[in-house]
Design a protein around this motif. Structure first.
Motif, PDB file in Angstrom:
ATOM      1  N   ASP A   1       0.997  -1.231   0.119  1.00  0.00           N
ATOM      2  CA  ASP A   1      -0.050   0.095  -0.095  1.00  0.00           C
ATOM      3  C   ASP A   1       0.671   1.243   0.012  1.00  0.00           C
ATOM      4  OD1 ASP A   1      -2.819  -1.282   0.495  1.00  0.00           O
ATOM      5  OD2 ASP A   1      -1.770  -2.000   1.974  1.00  0.00           O
ATOM      6  N   ARG A   2       0.496   2.245  -0.807  1.00  0.00           N
ATOM      7  CA  ARG A   2       0.845   3.880  -0.723  1.00  0.00           C
ATOM      8  C   ARG A   2       0.335   4.262   0.471  1.00  0.00           C
ATOM      9  NH1 ARG A   2      -0.214   8.832  -4.458  1.00  0.00           N
ATOM     10  NH2 ARG A   2       0.628  10.234  -3.046  1.00  0.00           N
ATOM     11  N   VAL A   3       1.357   4.677   1.427  1.00  0.00           N
ATOM     12  CA  VAL A   3       0.675   5.157   2.610  1.00  0.00           C
ATOM     13  C   VAL A   3       1.048   6.733   2.653  1.00  0.00           C
ATOM     14  CG1 VAL A   3       1.567   3.105   4.155  1.00  0.00           C
ATOM     15  CG2 VAL A   3       3.061   4.976   3.928  1.00  0.00           C
ATOM     16  N   PRO A   4       0.114   7.354   3.497  1.00  0.00           N
ATOM     17  CA  PRO A   4       0.209   8.787   3.323  1.00  0.00           C
ATOM     18  C   PRO A   4       1.523   9.336   4.143  1.00  0.00           C
ATOM     19  CG  PRO A   4      -1.702   7.979   4.546  1.00  0.00           C
ATOM     20  CD  PRO A   4      -1.125   6.853   4.373  1.00  0.00           C
ATOM     21  N   GLU A   5       2.103  10.284   3.631  1.00  0.00           N
ATOM     22  CA  GLU A   5       2.946  11.217   4.158  1.00  0.00           C
ATOM     23  C   GLU A   5       2.774  12.128   5.066  1.00  0.00           C
ATOM     24  OE1 GLU A   5       5.838  11.748   1.050  1.00  0.00           O
ATOM     25  OE2 GLU A   5       5.658   9.816   0.323  1.00  0.00           O
ATOM     26  N   ILE A   6       2.443  11.658   6.345  1.00  0.00           N
ATOM     27  CA  ILE A   6       1.972  12.821   7.320  1.00  0.00           C
ATOM     28  C   ILE A   6       2.675  12.461   8.592  1.00  0.00           C
ATOM     29  CG2 ILE A   6      -0.219  13.337   5.990  1.00  0.00           C
ATOM     30  CD1 ILE A   6      -1.672  11.688   7.935  1.00  0.00           C
TER      31      ILE A   6
END
Length: 322
Positions: free
Chosen positions: A118-123
């Motif tokens: 999965d591409r995960v949020p960069e936060i």
């Protein structure tokens, strides 16, 4: 260590998640020499719990894998190797040759259970919250968000339907698009509005609140979007490099096409779990792994087993699966 690997086995299973371990369990029960190569990148490892498994709901992903690995110890023909398979080819005689951590191993059959990434949020705060109050799968974790305020991160064309799915449980849903300019067309926004789902055009910057006590998502402009749970959907990347090397047929999303026995378009290669099309749930992965393991084992009926195993039964034409 790669030096401990046998040079030849009946079956090579690539992937040590629920699907791969299920396949290996049944290959062990059919007394077929099997090596499972596990890179330790199971998709749901960050989650606190895995849900919906009959008789063990909930359990933990680590606990489930530990039980499955322990169960394999009763089958001396099955070996679990922690490592990476980097190359896989099929020779003219139909036998498979793999490179595992630099070592070469050959097999009569292959089961691919390599999953997706999965591409995960960069936060800020993502790693602390992931699996606790930040999730990627509505079917898996939507029940934990019942009657709560849910924030969805994502802006692809699939996101409105993804967000609407969460309304089965959530009190309300707000989509943070990750863009300053408006995302989604007017028709999509109208449908979302009809369902009470709000769209917020803004760039998420940080998760606010302690893990397990999320209060919202802070945007780059300082606005706080209040919420109790976050679900995200950006992109899912099938781990299909080995399938491509073998020439397996893939669907438009890059997942491996299989038949009812989990057999791919390449004879002797089976696939199970999230790498194939359909619902991506642990119970389904386990079932597909079972189907792949049994079909793979019965396809070898009548062939001598590699390694220390009793002589196989004679071939049975009406029962043999390719």
């Amino acid at each position: 260590m790669a030096s401990d690997l046998p040079s030849s086995v009946d079956v090579l299973v690539v992937g040590g998640g629920p699907a791969g371990l299920s396949a290996a369990t049944w290959l062990g029960r059919y007394q077929r020499s099997t090596v499972v190569v596990d890179a330790g990148q199971q998709r749901n490892l960050p989650a606190e719990s895995a849900h919906g498994l009959l008789g063990r709901d909930p359990t933990t992903p680590d606990g489930l894998l530990a039980e499955a690995r322990a169960g394999l110890e009763q089958y001396p023909q099955v070996m679990l190797h922690h490592g990476t398979t980097t190359a896989l080819r099929r020779d003219e005689g139909g036998r498979f040759h793999a490179t595992v951590d630099g070592a070469e191993i050959s097999a009569e059959r292959v089961v691919l259970a390599t999953g997706v990434r999965d591409r995960v949020p960069e936060i800020a705060g993502f790693a602390d919250h992931y699996g606790i109050d930040v999730h990627h799968c509505p079917a898996c974790d939507g029940y934990t968000a019942r009657n709560q305020l849910v924030i969805v991160l994502g802006s692809g064309e699939h996101v409105p339907a993804y967000a609407a799915e969460l309304l089965d449980w959530a009190d309300s849903v707000r989509i943070v698009t990750g863009a300053v300019e408006p995302a989604f067309d007017e028709e999509q926004r109208a449908v979302l509005a009809d369902h009470g789902a709000e769209v917020v055009d803004g760039v998420p910057e940080a998760l606010i609140g302690d893990p397990g006590a999320l209060t919202g998502v802070q945007l780059a402009d300082g606005e706080l979007v209040e919420g109790d749970k976050v679900f995200f959907s950006y992109a899912h990347h099938p781990t299909n490099d080995l399938a491509r090397q073998l020439g397996c047929e893939l669907d438009h999303e890059g997942r491996i096409a299989v038949d009812g026995f989990q057999l791919t378009s390449v004879d002797g290669v089976y696939a199970a779990g999230d790498i194939t099309a359909g619902l991506q749930l642990v119970p389904i992965a386990i079932g597909q792994g079972t189907a792949a393991g049994v079909a793979c084992a019965t396809s070898l009926r009548g062939r001598p087993a590699a390694g220390a195993a009793p002589a196989p039964a004679p071939p049975t034409r009406w029962f043999t699966v390719r």
